[in-house]
Motif scaffolding. Structure first.
Motif, PDB file in Angstrom:
ATOM      1  N   ASP A   1      -5.617  10.011  70.741  1.00 22.23           N
ATOM      2  CA  ASP A   1      -6.987  10.028  71.241  1.00 22.23           C
ATOM      3  C   ASP A   1      -7.970   9.816  70.090  1.00 22.23           C
ATOM      4  N   ARG A   2      -8.900   8.898  70.282  1.00 21.37           N
ATOM      5  CA  ARG A   2      -9.894   8.597  69.262  1.00 21.37           C
ATOM      6  C   ARG A   2     -11.235   8.303  69.923  1.00 21.37           C
ATOM      7  N   ASN A   3     -12.307   8.364  69.142  1.00 23.13           N
ATOM      8  CA  ASN A   3     -13.615   7.922  69.618  1.00 23.13           C
ATOM      9  C   ASN A   3     -13.678   6.403  69.524  1.00 23.13           C
ATOM     10  N   TYR A   4     -14.462   5.809  70.416  1.00 18.60           N
ATOM     11  CA  TYR A   4     -14.599   4.366  70.395  1.00 18.60           C
ATOM     12  C   TYR A   4     -16.049   3.964  70.625  1.00 18.60           C
ATOM     13  N   GLN A   5     -16.350   2.723  70.275  1.00 20.19           N
ATOM     14  CA  GLN A   5     -17.605   2.079  70.635  1.00 20.19           C
ATOM     15  C   GLN A   5     -17.285   0.816  71.415  1.00 20.19           C
ATOM     16  N   ARG A   6     -17.996   0.625  72.510  1.00 21.75           N
ATOM     17  CA  ARG A   6     -17.868  -0.614  73.273  1.00 21.75           C
ATOM     18  C   ARG A   6     -18.845  -1.615  72.663  1.00 21.75           C
TER      19      ARG A   6
ATOM     20  N   GLY B   1     -16.577 -10.817  73.121  1.00 23.31           N
ATOM     21  CA  GLY B   1     -16.323  -9.515  73.723  1.00 23.31           C
ATOM     22  C   GLY B   1     -16.585  -9.525  75.213  1.00 23.31           C
ATOM     23  N   PRO B   2     -16.780  -8.346  75.807  1.00 22.33           N
ATOM     24  CA  PRO B   2     -16.853  -7.067  75.092  1.00 22.33           C
ATOM     25  C   PRO B   2     -15.490  -6.613  74.581  1.00 22.33           C
ATOM     26  N   VAL B   3     -15.544  -5.797  73.539  1.00 20.01           N
ATOM     27  CA  VAL B   3     -14.334  -5.223  72.975  1.00 20.01           C
ATOM     28  C   VAL B   3     -14.533  -3.722  72.797  1.00 20.01           C
ATOM     29  N   VAL B   4     -13.422  -3.036  72.620  1.00 22.57           N
ATOM     30  CA  VAL B   4     -13.441  -1.610  72.334  1.00 22.57           C
ATOM     31  C   VAL B   4     -13.018  -1.435  70.879  1.00 22.57           C
TER      32      VAL B   4
ATOM     33  N   CYS C   1      -9.309   3.576  63.203  1.00 20.94           N
ATOM     34  CA  CYS C   1      -8.594   2.456  62.566  1.00 20.94           C
ATOM     35  C   CYS C   1      -9.427   1.180  62.537  1.00 20.94           C
ATOM     36  N   GLU C   2     -10.571   1.168  63.237  1.00 23.91           N
ATOM     37  CA  GLU C   2     -11.483   0.030  63.302  1.00 23.91           C
ATOM     38  C   GLU C   2     -10.885  -1.182  64.004  1.00 23.91           C
ATOM     39  N   GLY C   3      -9.772  -0.973  64.714  1.00 25.96           N
ATOM     40  CA  GLY C   3      -9.184  -2.066  65.479  1.00 25.96           C
ATOM     41  C   GLY C   3     -10.036  -2.414  66.684  1.00 25.96           C
ATOM     42  N   HIS C   4     -10.002  -3.683  67.094  1.00 28.48           N
ATOM     43  CA  HIS C   4     -10.712  -4.153  68.271  1.00 28.48           C
ATOM     44  C   HIS C   4      -9.691  -4.444  69.377  1.00 28.48           C
ATOM     45  N   PHE C   5      -9.975  -3.950  70.591  1.00 31.36           N
ATOM     46  CA  PHE C   5      -9.048  -4.097  71.705  1.00 31.36           C
ATOM     47  C   PHE C   5      -9.796  -4.551  72.946  1.00 31.36           C
ATOM     48  N   THR C   6      -9.078  -5.166  73.871  1.00 24.59           N
ATOM     49  CA  THR C   6      -9.690  -5.551  75.135  1.00 24.59           C
ATOM     50  C   THR C   6     -10.049  -4.283  75.919  1.00 24.59           C
ATOM     51  N   THR C   7     -11.018  -4.426  76.814  1.00 28.43           N
ATOM     52  CA  THR C   7     -11.547  -3.248  77.508  1.00 28.43           C
ATOM     53  C   THR C   7     -10.546  -2.615  78.470  1.00 28.43           C
ATOM     54  N   ASP C   8      -9.441  -3.295  78.786  1.00 29.38           N
ATOM     55  CA  ASP C   8      -8.480  -2.675  79.698  1.00 29.38           C
ATOM     56  C   ASP C   8      -7.762  -1.490  79.062  1.00 29.38           C
ATOM     57  N   VAL C   9      -7.911  -1.282  77.735  1.00 27.39           N
ATOM     58  CA  VAL C   9      -7.314  -0.084  77.133  1.00 27.39           C
ATOM     59  C   VAL C   9      -7.978   1.186  77.655  1.00 27.39           C
TER      60      VAL C   9
END
Length: 253
Positions: A59-64, A85-88, A93-101
């Motif tokens: 579990d981590r904090n994220y920014q959309r 984007g949009p990305v999460v 870790c500063e990784g960018h992921f698709t919003t379906d995560v």
């Protein structure tokens, strides 16, 4: 997705490529052109929250984030090239992921969903079979405590079943009819959301816990079997596999 850009307000670039050239310094020309031309993305945060980060595995904090692409010359963004984007973006870790995560529950939410699922199955099975059997109540309370309701007692479960019987107009254990529509709806409401996030052994484990509660005071009653069939369907377990598991559960190992 991690290569799409940096954090809020930061611009990042993707190097352009040049044609093949010849000469003593040909190998350095693409590098020079990469410094001259590129596509920059300026990211802007539009929301935040907590999610299960697939990169960190917790579990981590994220920014959309949403972004705007621009063609950059000598590092200066000039011509717009659409949106990104949009990305999460994970704050750790500063990784960018698709919003379906964001569809994947956090660890804490998943634990609560699992706890509530086992509790609902235990009540449904007790409702179908009655609360006269102390062994069945003890088996149900043990399963519920193991799932996370550490203070659950036999008496609490019996009281909840009695309340459920009063609400649905049925006397628990007095009929061999199929469970009420209300009970079936509650089972689906508790189990449908968690089923996609459980591996097959996890889904089978919930079904088998219900089976052990039903078998604690003897063979399945028709009402208990109907409840367990509904549990299997809500957990997206194949009908034939449900039958096999329920048969296996009543066979001494």
């Amino acid at each position: 997705m991690g290569g799409q850009g940096g954090r809020d307000g930061r611009e990042t670039g993707t190097a352009g490529t040049g044609k093949r050239t010849h000469g003593i310094h040909a190998s350095k020309i693409p590098e020079r052109r990469a410094r001259l031309f590129g596509v920059r993305v300026a990211w802007t945060a539009v929301g935040d929250g907590e999610f299960f980060c697939p990169g960190c595995g917790g579990d981590r904090n994220y920014q959309r984030m949403t972004g705007r692409r621009r063609l950059a010359v000598v590092g200066l963004p000039l011509l717009p090239r659409g949106t990104a984007g949009p990305v999460v973006a994970c704050a750790d870790c500063e990784g960018h992921f698709t919003t379906d995560v964001l569809d994947h529950p956090t660890t804490r939410k998943f634990a609560a969903m699992l706890r509530d699922s086992v509790h609902t199955v235990a009540l449904a099975v007790l409702f179908a079979g009655g609360t006269e059997s102390r062994t069945a109540l003890e088996t149900a309370a043990c399963a519920v405590r193991a799932a996370g309701f550490e203070d659950c007692t036999d008496e609490q479960l019996a009281a909840l079943v009695e309340g459920l019987a009063a609400d649905t107009g049925r006397m628990a254990g007095a009929s061999t009819d199929a469970p009420s529509v209300t009970l079936g709806i509650e089972l689906h409401e508790a189990l449908d959301p968690i089923a996609p996030h459980l591996a097959q052994p996890g889904r089978e484990s919930i079904l088998l816990q219900g089976a052990r509660i039903a078998l604690a005071d003897g063979p399945y009653t028709p009402a208990e079997h109907e409840v367990l069939t509904t549990v299997g369907a809500a957990l997206d377990i194949d009908t034939g596999e449900v039958t096999r598991l329920l048969t296996q559960a009543r066979t001494p190992s």
